[in-house]
Write a protein that holds these residues in place. Structure first.
Motif, PDB file in Angstrom:
ATOM      1  N   PRO A  65       0.835  -1.206   0.000  1.00 44.47           N
ATOM      2  CA  PRO A  65       0.000   0.000   0.000  1.00 44.47           C
ATOM      3  C   PRO A  65       0.871   1.258   0.000  1.00 44.47           C
ATOM      4  O   PRO A  65       1.919   1.307   0.657  1.00 44.47           O
ATOM      5  CB  PRO A  65      -0.814  -0.108   1.289  1.00 44.47           C
ATOM      6  CG  PRO A  65      -0.153  -1.153   2.116  1.00 44.47           C
ATOM      7  CD  PRO A  65       0.694  -1.982   1.219  1.00 44.47           C
ATOM      8  N   ALA A  66       0.469   2.269  -0.734  1.00 46.32           N
ATOM      9  CA  ALA A  66       1.254   3.499  -0.878  1.00 46.32           C
ATOM     10  C   ALA A  66       1.546   4.161   0.463  1.00 46.32           C
ATOM     11  O   ALA A  66       2.620   4.723   0.668  1.00 46.32           O
ATOM     12  CB  ALA A  66       0.517   4.478  -1.795  1.00 46.32           C
ATOM     13  N   PHE A  67       0.626   4.063   1.415  1.00 45.27           N
ATOM     14  CA  PHE A  67       0.815   4.749   2.699  1.00 45.27           C
ATOM     15  C   PHE A  67       1.919   4.137   3.549  1.00 45.27           C
ATOM     16  O   PHE A  67       2.430   4.763   4.462  1.00 45.27           O
ATOM     17  CB  PHE A  67      -0.486   4.800   3.502  1.00 45.27           C
ATOM     18  CG  PHE A  67      -1.028   3.453   3.905  1.00 45.27           C
ATOM     19  CD1 PHE A  67      -0.465   2.732   4.947  1.00 45.27           C
ATOM     20  CD2 PHE A  67      -2.124   2.921   3.243  1.00 45.27           C
ATOM     21  CE1 PHE A  67      -0.965   1.491   5.319  1.00 45.27           C
ATOM     22  CE2 PHE A  67      -2.629   1.682   3.610  1.00 45.27           C
ATOM     23  CZ  PHE A  67      -2.040   0.962   4.653  1.00 45.27           C
ATOM     24  N   ARG A  68       2.344   2.928   3.254  1.00 50.33           N
ATOM     25  CA  ARG A  68       3.319   2.242   4.096  1.00 50.33           C
ATOM     26  C   ARG A  68       4.659   2.969   4.137  1.00 50.33           C
ATOM     27  O   ARG A  68       5.341   2.977   5.150  1.00 50.33           O
ATOM     28  CB  ARG A  68       3.525   0.802   3.631  1.00 50.33           C
ATOM     29  CG  ARG A  68       4.290  -0.035   4.642  1.00 50.33           C
ATOM     30  CD  ARG A  68       4.425  -1.474   4.202  1.00 50.33           C
ATOM     31  NE  ARG A  68       5.434  -1.699   3.211  1.00 50.33           N
ATOM     32  CZ  ARG A  68       6.752  -1.733   3.462  1.00 50.33           C
ATOM     33  NH1 ARG A  68       7.193  -1.517   4.676  1.00 50.33           N
ATOM     34  NH2 ARG A  68       7.601  -1.971   2.497  1.00 50.33           N
ATOM     35  N   ALA A  69       5.050   3.616   3.061  1.00 50.10           N
ATOM     36  CA  ALA A  69       6.346   4.281   2.998  1.00 50.10           C
ATOM     37  C   ALA A  69       6.389   5.599   3.786  1.00 50.10           C
ATOM     38  O   ALA A  69       7.459   6.099   4.086  1.00 50.10           O
ATOM     39  CB  ALA A  69       6.712   4.543   1.547  1.00 50.10           C
ATOM     40  N   ALA A  70       5.259   6.163   4.119  1.00 53.45           N
ATOM     41  CA  ALA A  70       5.234   7.443   4.841  1.00 53.45           C
ATOM     42  C   ALA A  70       5.867   7.290   6.219  1.00 53.45           C
ATOM     43  O   ALA A  70       5.637   6.305   6.916  1.00 53.45           O
ATOM     44  CB  ALA A  70       3.800   7.939   4.982  1.00 53.45           C
ATOM     45  N   ALA A  71       6.671   8.252   6.617  1.00 46.07           N
ATOM     46  CA  ALA A  71       7.362   8.202   7.915  1.00 46.07           C
ATOM     47  C   ALA A  71       6.489   8.681   9.060  1.00 46.07           C
ATOM     48  O   ALA A  71       6.808   8.445  10.221  1.00 46.07           O
ATOM     49  CB  ALA A  71       8.629   9.044   7.853  1.00 46.07           C
ATOM     50  N   THR A  72       5.383   9.336   8.730  1.00 48.85           N
ATOM     51  CA  THR A  72       4.539   9.956   9.751  1.00 48.85           C
ATOM     52  C   THR A  72       3.099   9.503   9.628  1.00 48.85           C
ATOM     53  O   THR A  72       2.592   9.306   8.530  1.00 48.85           O
ATOM     54  CB  THR A  72       4.591  11.500   9.602  1.00 48.85           C
ATOM     55  OG1 THR A  72       5.954  11.918   9.692  1.00 48.85           O
ATOM     56  CG2 THR A  72       3.790  12.201  10.666  1.00 48.85           C
ATOM     57  N   GLY A  73       2.443   9.352  10.781  1.00 45.97           N
ATOM     58  CA  GLY A  73       1.010   9.134  10.847  1.00 45.97           C
ATOM     59  C   GLY A  73       0.453  10.194  11.785  1.00 45.97           C
ATOM     60  O   GLY A  73       1.205  11.019  12.335  1.00 45.97           O
ATOM     61  N   TYR A  74      -0.845  10.184  12.003  1.00 51.43           N
ATOM     62  CA  TYR A  74      -1.488  11.230  12.799  1.00 51.43           C
ATOM     63  C   TYR A  74      -2.477  10.625  13.785  1.00 51.43           C
ATOM     64  O   TYR A  74      -3.141   9.627  13.477  1.00 51.43           O
ATOM     65  CB  TYR A  74      -2.209  12.221  11.872  1.00 51.43           C
ATOM     66  CG  TYR A  74      -1.244  12.861  10.909  1.00 51.43           C
ATOM     67  CD1 TYR A  74      -0.623  14.056  11.236  1.00 51.43           C
ATOM     68  CD2 TYR A  74      -0.899  12.234   9.713  1.00 51.43           C
ATOM     69  CE1 TYR A  74       0.308  14.629  10.372  1.00 51.43           C
ATOM     70  CE2 TYR A  74       0.024  12.798   8.848  1.00 51.43           C
ATOM     71  CZ  TYR A  74       0.624  13.987   9.184  1.00 51.43           C
ATOM     72  OH  TYR A  74       1.552  14.548   8.350  1.00 51.43           O
ATOM     73  N   VAL A  75      -2.578  11.242  14.954  1.00 46.78           N
ATOM     74  CA  VAL A  75      -3.522  10.781  15.962  1.00 46.78           C
ATOM     75  C   VAL A  75      -4.685  11.778  16.020  1.00 46.78           C
ATOM     76  O   VAL A  75      -4.466  12.991  16.152  1.00 46.78           O
ATOM     77  CB  VAL A  75      -2.868  10.627  17.346  1.00 46.78           C
ATOM     78  CG1 VAL A  75      -3.873  10.073  18.347  1.00 46.78           C
ATOM     79  CG2 VAL A  75      -1.655   9.707  17.262  1.00 46.78           C
ATOM     80  N   ALA A  76      -5.884  11.250  15.895  1.00 49.19           N
ATOM     81  CA  ALA A  76      -7.105  12.053  15.880  1.00 49.19           C
ATOM     82  C   ALA A  76      -7.964  11.721  17.104  1.00 49.19           C
ATOM     83  O   ALA A  76      -7.831  10.641  17.683  1.00 49.19           O
ATOM     84  CB  ALA A  76      -7.892  11.765  14.598  1.00 49.19           C
ATOM     85  N   LEU A  77      -8.849  12.632  17.464  1.00 47.11           N
ATOM     86  CA  LEU A  77      -9.771  12.432  18.586  1.00 47.11           C
ATOM     87  C   LEU A  77     -11.215  12.478  18.097  1.00 47.11           C
ATOM     88  O   LEU A  77     -11.557  13.271  17.207  1.00 47.11           O
ATOM     89  CB  LEU A  77      -9.561  13.527  19.649  1.00 47.11           C
ATOM     90  CG  LEU A  77      -8.228  13.503  20.379  1.00 47.11           C
ATOM     91  CD1 LEU A  77      -8.100  14.741  21.263  1.00 47.11           C
ATOM     92  CD2 LEU A  77      -8.094  12.231  21.197  1.00 47.11           C
ATOM     93  N   PHE A  78     -12.056  11.645  18.719  1.00 48.24           N
ATOM     94  CA  PHE A  78     -13.447  11.515  18.301  1.00 48.24           C
ATOM     95  C   PHE A  78     -14.398  11.559  19.501  1.00 48.24           C
ATOM     96  O   PHE A  78     -14.020  11.177  20.607  1.00 48.24           O
ATOM     97  CB  PHE A  78     -13.654  10.174  17.571  1.00 48.24           C
ATOM     98  CG  PHE A  78     -12.940  10.094  16.258  1.00 48.24           C
ATOM     99  CD1 PHE A  78     -13.615  10.323  15.081  1.00 48.24           C
ATOM    100  CD2 PHE A  78     -11.586   9.798  16.201  1.00 48.24           C
ATOM    101  CE1 PHE A  78     -12.955  10.253  13.859  1.00 48.24           C
ATOM    102  CE2 PHE A  78     -10.911   9.729  14.998  1.00 48.24           C
ATOM    103  CZ  PHE A  78     -11.600   9.962  13.817  1.00 48.24           C
ATOM    104  N   THR A  79     -15.640  11.941  19.225  1.00 47.22           N
ATOM    105  CA  THR A  79     -16.677  11.953  20.259  1.00 47.22           C
ATOM    106  C   THR A  79     -17.457  10.639  20.296  1.00 47.22           C
ATOM    107  O   THR A  79     -18.264  10.426  21.190  1.00 47.22           O
ATOM    108  CB  THR A  79     -17.668  13.113  20.041  1.00 47.22           C
ATOM    109  OG1 THR A  79     -18.287  12.961  18.758  1.00 47.22           O
ATOM    110  CG2 THR A  79     -16.968  14.461  20.114  1.00 47.22           C
TER     111      THR A  79
END
Length: 134
Positions: free
Chosen positions: A21-35
């Motif tokens: 998958p293309a996203f695998r090479a990315a060095a960064t991910g993001y943490v999100a918050l939900f209700t």
């Protein structure tokens, strides 16, 4: 912990068909918050939309510790101080983008709900965001 359907399909394609998958090479991910629980559909409908809110960038290589099939955040994750009000923030998610649509989502319940009110600064201490892969 839940992985959205898109991620499950990408993992199956990677393992069984050799499609990276293309996203695998990315060095960064993001943490999100939900209700509310974003569920396996990976819905963004209940993501915090406070005026100051932003997903927090975390380096993949160092941001998550491993113990068997469990992953947990290794450092403190801090979001901007909230300015508005809304339902308590009760879920977190690991996503591929800084905003908007995401290629993958792994989500889980927060150990302690965060009140969404002016002046509150959401913080996840090390080891409090956990994902168990079973």
């Amino acid at each position: 912990m839940s992985a959205n359907n898109s991620l499950e399909s990408d993992v199956a394609s990677m393992v069984m068909n050799g499609v990276d998958p293309a996203f695998r090479a990315a060095a960064t991910g993001y943490v999100a918050l939900f209700t509310a629980d974003p569920t396996e559909t990976g819905s963004l409908a209940d993501e915090c939309d406070d005026a100051t809110y932003a997903r927090v960038a975390v380096t993949k290589a160092t941001g998550w510790g491993a113990s068997g099939s469990t992953r947990a955040n290794t450092g403190t994750i801090s979001w901007p101080t909230l300015t508005g009000a809304g339902p308590d923030l009760t879920y977190w998610a690991w996503v591929s983008s800084a905003s908007g649509a995401t290629d993958y989502m792994i989500s889980g319940a927060l150990n302690n709900p965060v009140p969404w009110s002016a002046g509150v600064k959401p913080v996840a201490d090390p080891g409090t965001l956990t994902a168990v892969f079973d």
